[in-house]
Write a protein that holds these residues in place. Structure first.
Motif, short mmCIF file in Angstrom:
data_model
loop_
_atom_site.label_atom_id
_atom_site.label_comp_id
_atom_site.label_asym_id
_atom_site.label_seq_id
_atom_site.Cartn_x
_atom_site.Cartn_y
_atom_site.Cartn_z
N GLY A 101 -2.11 9.43 34.02
CA GLY A 101 -1.10 10.17 33.26
C GLY A 101 0.24 10.18 33.97
N PHE A 102 0.20 10.34 35.29
CA PHE A 102 1.42 10.37 36.09
C PHE A 102 2.15 9.03 36.03
N ASN A 121 5.70 7.19 40.30
CA ASN A 121 5.44 6.17 41.32
C ASN A 121 3.98 6.26 41.74
N PRO A 122 3.18 5.20 41.51
CA PRO A 122 1.76 5.28 41.87
C PRO A 122 1.53 5.52 43.35
N ASP A 123 2.47 5.09 44.20
CA ASP A 123 2.32 5.32 45.64
C ASP A 123 2.32 6.81 45.97
N ILE A 124 3.11 7.58 45.24
CA ILE A 124 3.13 9.03 45.46
C ILE A 124 1.80 9.63 45.06
N ALA A 125 1.28 9.22 43.92
CA ALA A 125 -0.02 9.74 43.47
C ALA A 125 -1.11 9.43 44.48
N TYR A 142 -14.14 9.14 57.52
CA TYR A 142 -13.00 9.84 56.93
C TYR A 142 -12.48 9.11 55.70
N LEU A 143 -12.32 7.79 55.79
CA LEU A 143 -11.75 7.00 54.70
C LEU A 143 -12.74 6.75 53.57
N SER A 144 -14.02 6.94 53.84
CA SER A 144 -15.05 6.56 52.87
C SER A 144 -15.03 7.41 51.60
N VAL A 145 -14.33 8.53 51.63
CA VAL A 145 -14.28 9.38 50.43
C VAL A 145 -13.30 8.84 49.38
N ASN A 146 -12.47 7.88 49.75
CA ASN A 146 -11.42 7.43 48.83
C ASN A 146 -11.92 7.01 47.45
N PRO A 147 -12.97 6.18 47.34
CA PRO A 147 -13.40 5.79 45.98
C PRO A 147 -13.79 6.98 45.11
N ALA A 148 -14.54 7.93 45.68
CA ALA A 148 -14.98 9.09 44.90
C ALA A 148 -13.81 9.97 44.50
N ALA A 189 -12.44 10.73 40.71
CA ALA A 189 -12.37 12.09 40.19
C ALA A 189 -10.99 12.41 39.63
N PHE A 190 -9.96 11.85 40.26
CA PHE A 190 -8.59 12.16 39.85
C PHE A 190 -7.94 11.04 39.02
N ALA A 191 -8.75 10.07 38.58
CA ALA A 191 -8.19 8.92 37.85
C ALA A 191 -7.34 9.32 36.63
#
Length: 265
Positions: A205-206, A212-216, A188-194, A198-200
Motif C-alpha cells: 500500500g505504501f 520509497n520501498p527502502d523506507i518501508a 537475528y536476520l532470520s526473522v526477515n521473511p516472516a 506479515a507486513f506485505a
C-alpha cells in the motif's frame, strides 16, 4: 533454530536447535520468541497448543498492549517488561518500531522523517537504548531470570513484530549460551521473511501510494547495522556481554550458570 508453523502467532521461533560452541545446541521447547499474541487461538493452532506454554513475557508498550492485548494460554503467567518505556518518556513520542502503521500511512511524511538514512539512524539509536535504558535493563533482567528458572516451564517472549526488542533478547540469551557471532547475526536476520510476509499489505500500500520501498523495508525488516549498534553499545559501556549482563542487567553469575544448565543440550 527453526521457525514454527503457527497459524495464529506471527514469527514464532524456538531458540532450540541453535548451534553453540563445542558442538552443543540449545534444548528445544523451552524458550521461544514471536510477535504479539493478539490472535492466538489454541483450538485452531495445535502447534502452539502442543508447546504447553507456562510463561509469557510481553516487551510491548502500554499503548501497544491496549490496542492488541495478548491472548494467554490457560494456566500461563503473563509478565510485562516495557523495554521502550524510558525511551518513550525521553522522546515524548512513540519510537519508530512502535508506530509502523502511522509512519507508512503517508509517503510524504515518511520521506521527511525517515528518508535519507534517517530510519536507519532511528533504529540504531533505539537499539542502543536496549542496552543502556533502565526500562530495557529491567525487562531483559526479567527475561534471563525467568529463562533460567526450571519452574518457569516453556517460556515465550515477544514484542509487536517479534524482531527488534525480541531480537535483542534472543541475542543476549544465545550469546550467554555460547553461540558465536555469525550464529547470533544469522538468527537475528532470520526473522526477515516472516516479518515481511506479515507486513506485505502495508508495504504494498505504501509503495503503491508513491512511497520509497527502502523506507518501508528499513522499518519492517531487520538489518545487520541495527544489531551491530546494540553490540557496539555493549562493547563501549561494558567491554563484554558477560559484564553487560552482570553489571548492566544486574543478573548474578549463578543465574547465568542456571540458564546454561537448563538450556544447553
Amino acid at each position: 533454530m527453526t521457525a514454527t508453523p503457527s497459524t495464529t502467532v506471527a514469527n514464532l521461533r524456538d531458540l532450540g536447535g541453535t548451534p553453540l560452541s563445542g558442538g552443543r545446541t540449545v534444548r528445544p521447547g523451552l524458550v521461544l520468541r514471536s510477535g504479539q499474541l493478539d490472535r492466538l487461538d489454541l483450538d485452531a493452532d495445535p502447534v502452539v497448543a502442543a508447546l504447553g506454554l507456562r510463561t509469557v513475557i510481553d516487551f510491548r508498550t502500554d499503548a501497544e498492549r491496549a490496542d492488541h492485548p495478548d491472548r494467554i494460554p490457560a494456566g500461563a503467567r503473563l509478565l510485562v517488561g516495557d523495554v521502550l518505556a524510558d525511551k518513550l518518556r525521553a522522546a515524548g513520542k512513540k519510537p519508530a518500531a512502535a508506530q509502523l502503521k502511522d509512519l507508512l500511512s503517508d509517503p510524504v511524511v515518511a520521506e521527511e522523517h525517515l528518508g535519507g538514512g534517517k530510519a536507519q539512524a532511528l533504529f540504531a539509536d533505539t537499539y542502543r537504548s536496549f542496552v543502556h535504558s533502565g526500562s530495557a535493563q529491567a525487562a531483559y533482567r526479567m527475561l534471563l531470570t525467568e529463562a533460567a528458572d526450571p519452574q518457569a516451564g516453556p517460556l515465550l517472549f515477544h514484542c509487536t513484530a517479534g524482531k527488534d526488542r525480541t531480537g535483542w533478547g534472543a541475542t543476549v540469551i544465545l550469546a550467554l549460551l555460547g553461540a558465536d557471532d555469525d550464529t547470533l547475526m544469522a538468527e537475528y536476520l532470520s526473522v526477515n521473511p516472516a516479518v515481511k510476509q506479515a507486513f506485505a499489505p502495508m508495504i504494498e500500500g505504501f509503495t503503491a501510494a508513491g512511497g520509497n520501498p527502502d523506507i518501508a523495508l528499513a522499518l519492517i525488516g531487520v538489518f545487520p547495522s541495527y544489531l551491530e549498534a546494540a553490540l557496539d553499545e555493549v562493547e563501549t559501556r561494558y567491554g563484554s556481554m558477560e559484564k553487560y549482563v552482570r553489571e548492566g542487567l544486574g543478573v548474578p553469575d549463578e543465574t547465568v550458570e542456571a540458564l546454561r544448565a537448563r538450556l544447553v543440550g
